[in-house]
Each structure stands twice: as structure tokens, then as C-alpha cells.
Design a protein around this motif. Structure first.
Motif, short mmCIF file in Angstrom:
data_model
loop_
_atom_site.label_atom_id
_atom_site.label_comp_id
_atom_site.label_asym_id
_atom_site.label_seq_id
_atom_site.Cartn_x
_atom_site.Cartn_y
_atom_site.Cartn_z
N ALA A 71 29.93 -43.87 15.91
CA ALA A 71 29.60 -44.44 15.05
C ALA A 71 28.28 -45.09 14.35
CB ALA A 71 30.07 -45.91 15.64
N VAL A 72 27.70 -45.27 15.12
CA VAL A 72 26.30 -44.52 15.63
C VAL A 72 25.23 -43.79 14.90
CG1 VAL A 72 23.90 -45.06 16.60
CG2 VAL A 72 25.57 -47.10 17.37
N LEU A 73 25.64 -42.11 15.66
CA LEU A 73 25.32 -40.79 14.82
C LEU A 73 26.09 -41.01 13.20
CD1 LEU A 73 26.21 -38.55 17.65
CD2 LEU A 73 23.90 -40.10 16.67
N LEU A 74 26.83 -41.32 12.91
CA LEU A 74 27.22 -41.00 11.42
C LEU A 74 27.09 -41.93 10.38
CD1 LEU A 74 29.80 -39.73 9.84
CD2 LEU A 74 31.20 -40.89 11.05
N PHE A 75 26.67 -43.37 10.85
CA PHE A 75 25.50 -44.13 10.49
C PHE A 75 24.41 -43.80 9.91
CE2 PHE A 75 22.83 -47.59 10.51
CZ PHE A 75 23.04 -48.54 9.48
N LEU A 76 23.52 -43.56 11.06
CA LEU A 76 22.19 -42.86 10.47
C LEU A 76 22.40 -41.54 9.96
CD1 LEU A 76 21.33 -43.07 14.26
CD2 LEU A 76 20.54 -44.65 12.12
N PHE A 77 23.17 -41.16 9.70
CA PHE A 77 23.51 -39.70 8.86
C PHE A 77 23.75 -39.99 7.80
CE2 PHE A 77 25.87 -36.06 6.88
CZ PHE A 77 24.97 -35.41 7.03
N VAL A 78 25.05 -41.57 7.24
CA VAL A 78 25.05 -41.66 5.84
C VAL A 78 23.57 -42.17 5.21
CG1 VAL A 78 26.53 -43.43 4.19
CG2 VAL A 78 27.00 -42.24 6.39
N ILE A 79 22.98 -43.00 6.32
CA ILE A 79 21.75 -43.87 5.67
C ILE A 79 20.83 -42.54 5.10
CG2 ILE A 79 20.18 -45.21 6.88
CD1 ILE A 79 22.43 -46.66 4.88
N ALA A 80 20.63 -41.48 6.49
CA ALA A 80 20.01 -40.15 5.35
C ALA A 80 19.88 -39.81 4.31
CB ALA A 80 20.13 -39.74 7.03
N MET A 81 21.33 -39.55 4.52
CA MET A 81 21.78 -38.68 3.14
C MET A 81 21.50 -39.50 2.02
SD MET A 81 22.78 -35.47 3.68
CE MET A 81 20.97 -35.43 4.73
N LEU A 82 21.36 -40.67 1.66
CA LEU A 82 21.47 -41.78 0.95
C LEU A 82 20.54 -42.13 0.18
CD1 LEU A 82 22.54 -44.32 -1.42
CD2 LEU A 82 22.31 -45.81 0.79
N LEU A 83 19.33 -42.25 1.55
CA LEU A 83 17.67 -42.09 0.90
C LEU A 83 17.40 -41.12 0.66
CD1 LEU A 83 16.72 -44.37 3.73
CD2 LEU A 83 18.07 -44.52 1.39
N ARG A 84 17.96 -39.74 1.66
CA ARG A 84 17.52 -38.24 0.48
C ARG A 84 17.98 -38.52 -0.61
NH1 ARG A 84 15.69 -34.94 -1.34
NH2 ARG A 84 14.76 -32.31 0.43
#
Length: 390
Positions: A71-84
Motif C-alpha cells: 500500500a505504501v509503494l502504491l501510494f508513493l507511485f500515485v503521488i509521484a505521477m500526480l505531481l509529475r
């Protein structure tokens, strides 16, 4: 009152037209309406925080410790793609310079000729051939350019965007050529995260209900109820949006082309950008090269600014001195006192003449003669001559 022109260097993003906002010295580029973007960020962070606080400790203890890790890895990937997606240049095209706009206008007038009064001038369109098919390039009256194929002018950001897909208020930016793949990865990963949290919320409620009952479980975990409601209403929109863009990527279309019916109208014009193969279309959109920005936001440019300079009023002492000793004003510039290799030849005689006419203070008041001091050697010589005489 006089104006002084001062040239200073500024970043190009400070002078870019349009309705964008820049942060971090031009590194971050977003639209001006960012309220919905903050709501998106709050919903993602808030929902995941409740999941980590209420469900993860229980699930890691009774099922597997890999559940919160994934869940942490998936959450970090979502935030990274959103900010990108939100902080990048979507592919904004620079506007034409005044000289370029004038030249383009002259070309259009020469091509169209003189239009009689009362008649509407022909549309400003240029035709190009792509994959043996004619594609029309439309003229943008705001940017003063002929837009490239698949480009469109965003009315919210007031810029032409290359391969314009749509303006997404949820990410606070346009979606175009340079950030479409990150937008798609954001929607897809957010769909997986929503399904993941929603599924384990149900598992958590069921496992607790076996021991304590359904109502007691809801009373003890109010955060779980809130997560289930948020995920339930978010799931349909996010998953549906991901499926729609998956369909567009398989056909190599944009949202703007699909809404306008560019390749499915009455003429049944085929899409010249499609490879007629789903795998090739997906590889081109998602695995193609990363295109650089053509804005050069952090480049330097010179700006001329005028500053009004007010003359300084003379003081009382200087005014009395000037009144008592008037100095004739001349328009000629004074030459340097010591002529050098840069001094013109006609200025050198004037220097000598001015030196002869105006004697220095040393010549007016010569210093008094002082006898030289006797050195020790002269004292010895005088004493020897005295001894010889005696």
C-alpha cells in the motif's frame, strides 16, 4: 525630471504570456485554478492516512505484513505521477514574435488577395500531408501561429498545447504531449489504489465482525466507514476514466479529437496517426521518446526598464559659494590633465594652454628654503680640517 534606461536580466518564465503560474524559479508550471488539485491531493492523502492508521495494523498482524508495504509503494507511485503531471509543461507552444506575426499576416494577405467589402475573408488554413492524408492546420489568432497537427488552444490556460488532450482541473494543468503518459499512469495507479483500499476495508470489517459483531465493529472503526464511502464514490469515476483513456490509447486518439469527432464524422476520414495495431499505438503513446520543452522557461533574457531620476537640489553652502564665485558654463568637455594615447591631438594644446594660464598653488606660494641636514660623513670631514688648521 529625466528617465534613465537600465537593462537587467530576467528569467523567460517571468515574461511568458498566458494564464499559468510558476514556482521554484520556473521549474514548476501549473494553471491558475488550483483549488480542485488541492482537493485531489487531500482526498488521496487523507484516505490513505486513515487506511494506514486503522486497517494496516490489524491486517499486518492477522493476515500479512506485506499488505501495508504494498500500500505504501502504491501510494508513493500515485503521488509521484500526480505531481509529475501537475508540475510539468504539457507542451505549450511559444507565441510568435511581433516580427514573425507581421510576416505571417503579410503572407496570408498576399495569398488571399484583396477581399471585396462586405464579404467574409476565407479561413486561415494550411494543408499538410500526413501518411498520404491531407490534414488542416488552423491559424490561432491569439498566438499568431499556424498550430501544428493535433494542437489546440486551451481557453483556461490561454496557450496552444501540442497534442492537446484536455484540461484537467483535478490535476490543475493541461494534459498534452509532454505529460499525457504520466496522467494515464496516475489514473491507472489511482484505480488500483482505490480498489486495493476498498477491498481490504471490506476484509477488515468482515474479520472484526466475526468476533465482535457488525455494529460493534462499525462503532470501533469509524475511519473504515469513511474510507468505504470515499472509495465507493471514487471508484466508478476513476476506473471509468482509466478505461476511457485505455480505449483512446489503443486507437491513438486524444480526448479532444474524440469529442469533436475528427476521425469518425460524416466523411469517415481515417486517423492518419494510428498504426492499425493496438500494441503499436500503446507503445507509441506510453513508451515513446520524452519530448523536451520548447519554452526554455529558465533561460535568461534582457529587459529594458526606465527609472525617473530627479535632480539633486544644491545645499546652502554650495549655493553661496557658487554665487560668490561664478564659473562660466561651457558646453565643451574637459580633456584629461595628462594626455595619453587615447587623447586626440587637438585636445593636447588646449591642455598646455590651460596649464600655463592657471598656475598651480605651488607656484603662487613657493616653499621656504630649508638648509639641508648634515650627514655624519660631512661632520667628520669638518672636524679633520679644523685639527689640521690648528
Amino acid at each position: 525630471m529625466s528617465a534613465v534606461m537600465i537593462t537587467r536580466k530576467v528569467r523567460k518564465w517571468e515574461k511568458l504570456p498566458g494564464k499559468n503560474t510558476f514556482c521554484c524559479d520556473g521549474r514548476v508550471m501549473m494553471a491558475r485554478q488550483k483549488g480542485v488539485f488541492y482537493l485531489t491531493l487531500f482526498l488521496i492523502v487523507g484516505t490513505c492516512s486513515l487506511f494506514f492508521a486503522f486497517e494496516c495494523p490489524y491486517l499486518a498482524l492477522h493476515l500479512s505484513p506485506a499488505i501495508p508495504v504494498f500500500a505504501v509503494l502504491l501510494f508513493l507511485f500515485v503521488i509521484a505521477m500526480l505531481l509529475r503531471t501537475s508540475f510539468s509543461d504539457p507542451g505549450v507552444l511559444p507565441r510568435a514574435l511581433p516580427e514573425e506575426a507581421t510576416f505571417i499576416e503579410m503572407e496570408i494577405e498576399a495569398a488571399n488577395g484583396n477581399v471585396p467589402a462586405g464579404q467574409r475573408p476565407p479561413p486561415r488554413i494550411r494543408n499538410v500531408q500526413i501518411n498520404n492524408q491531407i490534414v488542416k492546420l488552423k491559424y490561432c489568432y491569439t498566438c499568431k501561429i499556424f498550430r501544428p497537427p493535433r494542437a489546440s488552444h486551451c481557453s483556461i490556460c490561454d496557450n496552444c498545447v501540442d497534442r492537446f488532450d484536455h484540461h484537467c482541473p483535478w490535476v490543475g494543468n493541461c494534459v498534452g504531449k509532454r505529460n499525457y503518459r504520466y496522467f494515464y499512469l496516475f489514473t491507472m495507479s489511482l484505480s488500483l489504489l482505490t480498489i486495493y483500499i476498498f477491498t481490504f476495508d471490506i476484509v477488515h470489517v468482515v474479520m472484526r465482525s466475526v468476533d465482535k459483531g457488525f455494529l460493534n465493529t462499525l462503532k470501533e472503526t469509524p475511519g473504515t466507514v469513511l474510507e468505504v464511502l470515499v472509495c465507493f464514490f471514487t471508484l466508478w469515476s476513476v476506473v471509468g476514466l482509466t478505461g476511457f483513456h485505455t480505449y483512446l490509447i489503443s486507437l491513438n486518439q486524444t480526448t479532444n479529437e474524440d469529442i469533436k469527432g475528427s476521425w469518425s464524422g460524416k466523411n469517415r476520414v481515417q486517423n492518419p496517426y494510428s498504426h492499425k495495431n493496438i500494441i503499436k499505438n500503446c507503445c507509441e503513446v506510453l513508451c515513446g521518446p520524452t519530448y523536451p520543452s520548447v519554452l526554455d522557461r529558465r533561460g535568461l533574457m534582457e529587459e529594458d526598464s526606465s527609472i525617473s531620476a530627479t535632480p539633486v537640489a544644491p545645499s546652502s553652502s554650495s549655493s553661496t559659494t557658487s554665487s560668490s564665485n561664478p564659473v562660466p558654463q561651457t558646453t565643451k568637455t574637459t580633456a584629461p590633465l595628462i594626455p595619453n594615447e587615447h587623447t586626440p591631438d587637438d585636445a593636447k594644446p588646449s591642455i598646455a594652454a590651460s596649464a600655463e594660464k592657471s598656475p598651480s598653488p605651488k607656484e603662487e606660494h613657493p616653499p621656504a628654503k630649508v638648509p639641508p641636514l648634515a650627514s655624519p660623513e660631512t661632520d667628520v670631514e669638518t672636524s679633520i680640517t679644523k685639527d689640521k688648521t690648528h
